[in-house]
Design an enzyme around this catalytic site. Structure first.
Site, PDB file in Angstrom:
ATOM      1  N   SER A 284     -92.642  58.435  35.168  1.00  0.00           N
ATOM      2  CA  SER A 284     -93.959  57.991  34.643  1.00  0.00           C
ATOM      3  C   SER A 284     -93.944  56.447  35.072  1.00  0.00           C
ATOM      4  O   SER A 284     -92.954  55.859  35.015  1.00  0.00           O
ATOM      5  CB  SER A 284     -94.168  58.216  32.991  1.00  0.00           C
ATOM      6  OG  SER A 284     -93.388  57.311  32.341  1.00  0.00           O
ATOM      7  N   ASP A 285     -95.230  56.138  34.964  1.00  0.00           N
ATOM      8  CA  ASP A 285     -95.168  54.409  34.750  1.00  0.00           C
ATOM      9  C   ASP A 285     -95.028  54.198  33.158  1.00  0.00           C
ATOM     10  O   ASP A 285     -94.920  55.101  32.623  1.00  0.00           O
ATOM     11  CB  ASP A 285     -96.643  54.027  35.262  1.00  0.00           C
ATOM     12  CG  ASP A 285     -96.533  52.639  36.015  1.00  0.00           C
ATOM     13  OD1 ASP A 285     -95.632  52.075  35.440  1.00  0.00           O
ATOM     14  OD2 ASP A 285     -97.320  52.472  36.558  1.00  0.00           O
ATOM     15  N   TRP A 286     -94.833  52.879  32.980  1.00  0.00           N
ATOM     16  CA  TRP A 286     -94.543  52.266  31.900  1.00  0.00           C
ATOM     17  C   TRP A 286     -95.573  52.873  30.775  1.00  0.00           C
ATOM     18  O   TRP A 286     -96.634  52.650  30.599  1.00  0.00           O
ATOM     19  CB  TRP A 286     -94.675  50.892  31.783  1.00  0.00           C
ATOM     20  CG  TRP A 286     -94.059  50.122  30.671  1.00  0.00           C
ATOM     21  CD1 TRP A 286     -94.625  50.058  29.337  1.00  0.00           C
ATOM     22  CD2 TRP A 286     -92.876  49.362  30.433  1.00  0.00           C
ATOM     23  NE1 TRP A 286     -94.096  49.472  28.571  1.00  0.00           N
ATOM     24  CE2 TRP A 286     -92.760  49.022  28.905  1.00  0.00           C
ATOM     25  CE3 TRP A 286     -91.886  49.068  31.202  1.00  0.00           C
ATOM     26  CZ2 TRP A 286     -91.745  48.086  28.569  1.00  0.00           C
ATOM     27  CZ3 TRP A 286     -90.612  48.414  30.739  1.00  0.00           C
ATOM     28  CH2 TRP A 286     -90.537  47.804  29.586  1.00  0.00           C
ATOM     29  N   ASN A 287     -95.051  53.783  29.996  1.00  0.00           N
ATOM     30  CA  ASN A 287     -95.822  54.223  28.780  1.00  0.00           C
ATOM     31  C   ASN A 287     -96.865  55.026  29.198  1.00  0.00           C
ATOM     32  O   ASN A 287     -97.807  55.415  28.354  1.00  0.00           O
ATOM     33  CB  ASN A 287     -96.184  53.002  27.701  1.00  0.00           C
ATOM     34  CG  ASN A 287     -96.643  53.615  26.317  1.00  0.00           C
ATOM     35  OD1 ASN A 287     -96.264  54.763  26.035  1.00  0.00           O
ATOM     36  ND2 ASN A 287     -97.658  52.997  25.819  1.00  0.00           N
TER      37      ASN A 287
END
Length: 751
Positions: A284-287
């Site tokens: 995933s990307d950050w969060n």
């Protein structure tokens, strides 16, 4: 629950796609051995240990919390830890103080250099030399891996056609073909031929997908992409990188047609793994998994983890959704253990491919890999070839080093800012600015007066000193642009002109009557309509990195002939964006234009003509895609085809003679463009299908030849099928997308 409604939407999205039949290529003995090792390891893992492998956290040093979580098997990857001793200590906890001794992957945003900083990616694209992109990525991997970073979140292959978007800086521009070539070069540079070898990093192709189409050029914003547009423009660079063996992919923050990428089964299961047969690991990307709550498609982290797992997102970056919720989802029967095993298998496969089970530690006894002479030389040459000469009335090259030079402007000595966005590990004192380089080049004939000390400064009190100094100079070198913080992630601009008082300073310098060379260092295209009139020459350098100063000095003096070409269109004004070369013709293409200052008072409504253009900007960008000048000139012959007709499964070669008609050696970019004249869907007026950068001596002629297979003329129809339709195609070879030369005609017939 929101999630139940959303599953119906995801199902509808997937139905329109091709069937998700996984067709992985045959594995080598080494691959088979890796799969056998994964099987054995999976059979021994508890559910808690499996979920722990899917959790990525940002480093906090060798801290009590990090030690505790590693020993508990709760961390599969750590990002942003770049101290080799700390990396080894943390890795030792995983290898010696956990039950199954599974190594950790350490990762970092190494986007255009670790210590030796290369031009930002959009600048690397301006070289039109994929071999330079590969070389820069190889050097980045060598430096970063020497401190334990074995995974980078690069390349970014998002198509960017809106210069307001800050992340334009991170990609390779507006064109799918150019972006594909450069993205593949970066993957090869990072990974080499064998990921298990020292000095390599796993690439992470991002952001999957459509992120560059964010509405309004505003980061994280929604996108609306009809399936043919997604297929023809935004997916091809990702497919190219997947087929080149990119070890990992990253999902994007945005939603596409209401479906956040972190929940997009169609993208990750149907296309990436199904159609393309890719078997790497998705992060995933950050969060971004947790942010599905903000998107309004998940009620809480429990729902978000459920959606992401079913979509095929293997590792959760810093959202704590999997580590907190996945075990309960399995217990409740919402996520099957088979899905979890698949996710863990993808993570473990990456660790085996990186050779971490056999060689988990950093060898701290080896000589430093930072700033090696050959690395600095590569950074210099890349910066030189990335610079684009936009205008020149003959003032350049300066040639004679005895010329008296006034160096001024906010980017003349910007050790931090000339490195651009995503330069986390750069060291300011290693950066060579124009001032540093010009002192050696021009010596006592150089006068430096900054005028403005940073790009956003509005106080003009320092400009008078620069204007006064101009009286004693033969030429003014005005270093303009934008600071590093004004581009990159979350740094979007509604106004993409030069910030602060820079244009006013240029006006005052122009009033001195001295010739002005404006050099712009920026992270995106800048609107320069007035600056192009006030300047005798303009050189554009997308933030050039460590060696930007020497590169500029070499170009100004003529030691190096500029050869950069634009990988993205430069609008005249921000109201033109998004603007790109491969537009549709429309039913009323532009013929003649009557611009706003030409309209008589009380003119009739239709007196300006009823075709497609802006009254105040015309039709074209200020500088088009593929454009770039040189200190010499080039002439292109009409293209020649090996055959005037080919079948839908055939190919032709396209040849063109290029002649250096000037007096100095120079390099130019021969670009192949095609147009499908009549099709079942309206097609772009031009599409790039090949390019070659060639260097010619004065008077030299060389024939460039491109192979054009029929497959490169395909497009996706409304039934989501790739088709090659018979008919006529126009073909150009020229040195920009303007394609002012004569086109050849190719007829495609059924096989």
């Amino acid at each position: 629950m929101i999630i139940k409604k959303f599953r119906k939407i995801c199902g509808l999205v997937a139905i329109a796609g091709l069937s998700a039949i996984t067709t992985f290529p045959a594995m080598s003995a080494t691959d088979a051995e890796i799969e056998a090792n994964i099987d054995r390891l999976l059979s021994q893992m508890t559910l808690d240990e499996k979920v722990g492998q899917l959790n990525q956290l940002s480093g906090t040093g060798y801290s009590d919390g990090m030690i505790r979580d590693i020993r508990a098997g709760k961390i599969g990857s750590i990002l942003n830890e770049v101290d080799a001793e700390t990396v080894n200590k943390l890795q030792r906890e995983a290898m010696e103080n956990t039950r199954l001794h599974i190594p950790i992957i350490f990762s970092r945003d190494v986007i255009h250099g670790f210590k030796t900083i290369f031009p930002i990616p959009i600048g690397q694209a301006a070289t039109w030399r994929p071999e330079m992109v590969e070389q820069g990525s190889r050097i980045s991997a060598r430096e970063a891996s020497s401190v334990g970073v074995r995974w980078t979140f690069s390349p970014m292959v998002d198509i960017a056609r809106d210069a307001r978007w800050g992340r334009v800086a991170e990609g390779y521009g507006e064109d799918p073909y150019l972006t594909s070539v450069m993205g593949v070069a970066a993957v090869r540079g990072y990974q080499g031929d064998d990921l298990s070898q020292p000095g390599t990093m796993a690439a992470c192709t991002k952001h999957f997908c459509g992120y560059g189409a964010s509405e309004g050029g505003r980061d994280y914003n929604t996108t609306w992409l009809p399936r043919p547009l997604l297929r023809d423009v935004y997916l091809p660079p990702f497919e190219a990188c997947a087929k080149a063996g990119s070890a990992t992919f990253m999902c994007s923050f945005n939603d596409i047609n209401g479906v956040p990428s972190s929940a997009n089964k169609f993208l990750f299961r149907d296309v990436l793994r199904g159609e393309w047969g890719w078997n790497g690991m998705v992060v995933s990307d950050w969060n971004s998994i947790g942010e599905m709550i903000n998107h309004g498609v998940a009620a809480d982290k429990h729902d978000a983890a459920d959606l992401a797992a079913h979509a095929g997102i293997d590792m959760d970056m810093q959202a704590y959704c999997y580590i907190d919720e996945l075990k309960q989802l399995v217990s409740d029967g919402k996520v099957s253990i088979e899905i979890v095993d698949e996710m863990v298998r993808n993570v473990l496969r990456l660790k085996y491919r990186l050779g971490l089970f056999d060689h988990p530690y950093v060898d701290t006894t080896l000589p430093s890999q930072m700033y090696l002479p050959e690395s600095l030389e590569a950074a210099l040459h890349t910066a030189e070839e990335s610079a684009v000469l936009l205008t020149n009335n003959g003032v350049l090259p300066l040639g004679d080093k005895k010329v008296k030079v006034l160096l001024t402007g906010p980017m003349a000595d910007a050790h931090h800012d000339q490195n651009g966005t995503w330069s986390f590990d750069m060291e300011k004192d290693k950066t060579i600015t124009p001032l540093d380089a010009f002192k050696k080049t021009f010596g006592k004939n150089l006068t430096y007066v900054p005028g403005l000390t940073y790009s956003r400064q509005k106080d003009l009190s320092g400009v008078d000193a620069a204007v006064e100094a101009a009286a004693k100079a033969d030429v003014i070198i005005f270093l303009a642009g934008e600071e590093a913080v004004l581009s990159g992630e979350a740094h979007c601009r509604a106004d993409i002109s030069l910030p602060g008082a820079q244009t006013e300073m240029l006006r005052r310098l122009k009033a001195t009557g001295k010739p002005i060379v404006t050099v712009v260092m920026a992270g995106r295209p800048i609107t320069l309509p007035e600056e192009s009139k006030l300047s005798d020459a303009i050189i554009f350098m997308f933030h050039p990195g460590t060696m930007g100063g020497p590169a500029l000095a070499n170009i100004l003096t003529g030691k190096v002939n500029p050869s950069g070409h634009l990988p993205i269109s430069f609008p005249r004004m921000v109201g033109q964006v998004p603007i790109y070369y491969s537009v549709k013709n429309t039913g009323r293409p532009t013929t003649e234009m009557m611009l706003i200052d030409e309209i008589p008072h009380e003119a009739g409504q239709t007196s300006t003509g009823c075709t497609t253009f802006w009254l105040d900007a015309g039709l074209d960008p200020l500088y088009c895609f593929g454009y770039g000048l040189s200190y010499t000139t080039f002439e292109y012959s009409a293209p020649r085809l090996s055959a005037e007709e080919m079948t839908t499964d055939g190919e032709v070669t396209v040849s063109c003679d290029v002649t250096n008609t000037g007096k100095v050696e120079g390099a130019d970019v021969a670009q192949l463009y095609v147009r499908d004249v009549v099709a079942s869907l309206a097609r772009p007026i031009k599409q790039l299908k090949g390019f070659e950068k060639i260097t010619l001596a004065p008077g030299e002629t060389r024939t460039v030849t491109f192979t054009l297979p029929a497959s490169m003329l395909s497009f996706y129809d409304l039934d989501d099928k790739s088709v090659i339709e018979p008919g006529d195609f126009q073909i150009w070879v020229d040195n920009s997308s303007a394609c002012r030369g004569k086109a050849a005609t190719l007829r495609v017939v059924e096989k």
